[in-house]
Design an enzyme around this catalytic site. Structure first.
Site, mmCIF file in Angstrom:
data_model
loop_
_atom_site.group_PDB
_atom_site.id
_atom_site.type_symbol
_atom_site.label_atom_id
_atom_site.label_comp_id
_atom_site.label_asym_id
_atom_site.label_seq_id
_atom_site.Cartn_x
_atom_site.Cartn_y
_atom_site.Cartn_z
ATOM 1 N N THR A 2 45.927 35.646 29.191
ATOM 2 C CA THR A 2 45.476 34.288 29.508
ATOM 3 C C THR A 2 44.019 34.267 29.963
ATOM 4 O OG1 THR A 2 46.200 34.428 31.812
ATOM 5 C CG2 THR A 2 47.806 33.626 30.212
ATOM 6 N N ASP A 3 43.438 33.061 29.920
ATOM 7 C CA ASP A 3 42.088 32.869 30.431
ATOM 8 C C ASP A 3 42.151 32.442 31.894
ATOM 9 O OD1 ASP A 3 42.793 30.156 30.423
ATOM 10 O OD2 ASP A 3 41.667 29.724 28.597
ATOM 11 N N GLN A 4 41.035 32.043 32.462
ATOM 12 C CA GLN A 4 41.006 31.679 33.887
ATOM 13 C C GLN A 4 41.837 30.445 34.217
ATOM 14 O OE1 GLN A 4 36.751 31.534 34.634
ATOM 15 N NE2 GLN A 4 36.925 33.439 35.804
ATOM 16 N N VAL A 63 45.844 29.759 30.459
ATOM 17 C CA VAL A 63 46.229 29.408 29.092
ATOM 18 C C VAL A 63 46.141 30.655 28.212
ATOM 19 C CG1 VAL A 63 45.584 28.027 27.064
ATOM 20 C CG2 VAL A 63 45.439 27.033 29.359
#
Length: 134
Positions: free
Chosen positions: A16-18, A21
């Site tokens: 995931t990103d920050q 997601v």
């Protein structure tokens, strides 16, 4: 033709990103897991297929992202065989979250390749027999 299987995937933090997601690049791995699981449930070992001189490189891949998947989601990847394979095998996928919301629609086309000559070959008979007996 609708030979299908379901594969469970738990979204890991590193995917995931920050914002939590799932990064779009990780969906390629989800589809690969689902394809190998589909073959396994059919009674075919991908590793054994390679040991017998058949490789399956990806020829095309298509995604439609409808909703995001998030860290710690339990996903279900539904994998469908589109048609009887020839020198190519085509899969369609639907990825759902635990609330049965459709997140992603995808498809892949792979080519049967002789590992020595690196040239396309027909689908192995043992795979065709398994498909026909489902």
């Amino acid at each position: 033709m609708l030979i299908s299987s379901n594969t469970s995937v738990k979204v890991r933090y590193s995917e995931t990103d920050q914002m939590g997601v799932v990064h779009h690049g990780n969906y390629v791995q989800y589809l690969e897991l689902a394809r190998i699981d589909w073959l396994s449930k059919l009674g075919i070992s991908y590793k054994t297929m390679e040991e017998n001189g058949i490789m399956l490189p990806v020829y095309t891949m298509d995604f439609k992202f409808k909703k995001s998947a998030f860290f710690d989601d339990d996903l279900t990847v539904k994998t469908y065989l589109r048609k009887i394979p020839t020198a190519r095998i085509v899969f369609d996928y639907e990825i759902y979250n635990r609330h049965q919301e459709l997140l992603t629609i995808a498809s892949t086309s792979l080519v049967f390749v002789d590992s020595e000559t690196k040239k396309p070959v027909s689908c192995p008979n043992y795979l065709l027999e398994k498909i026909k007996n489902v």
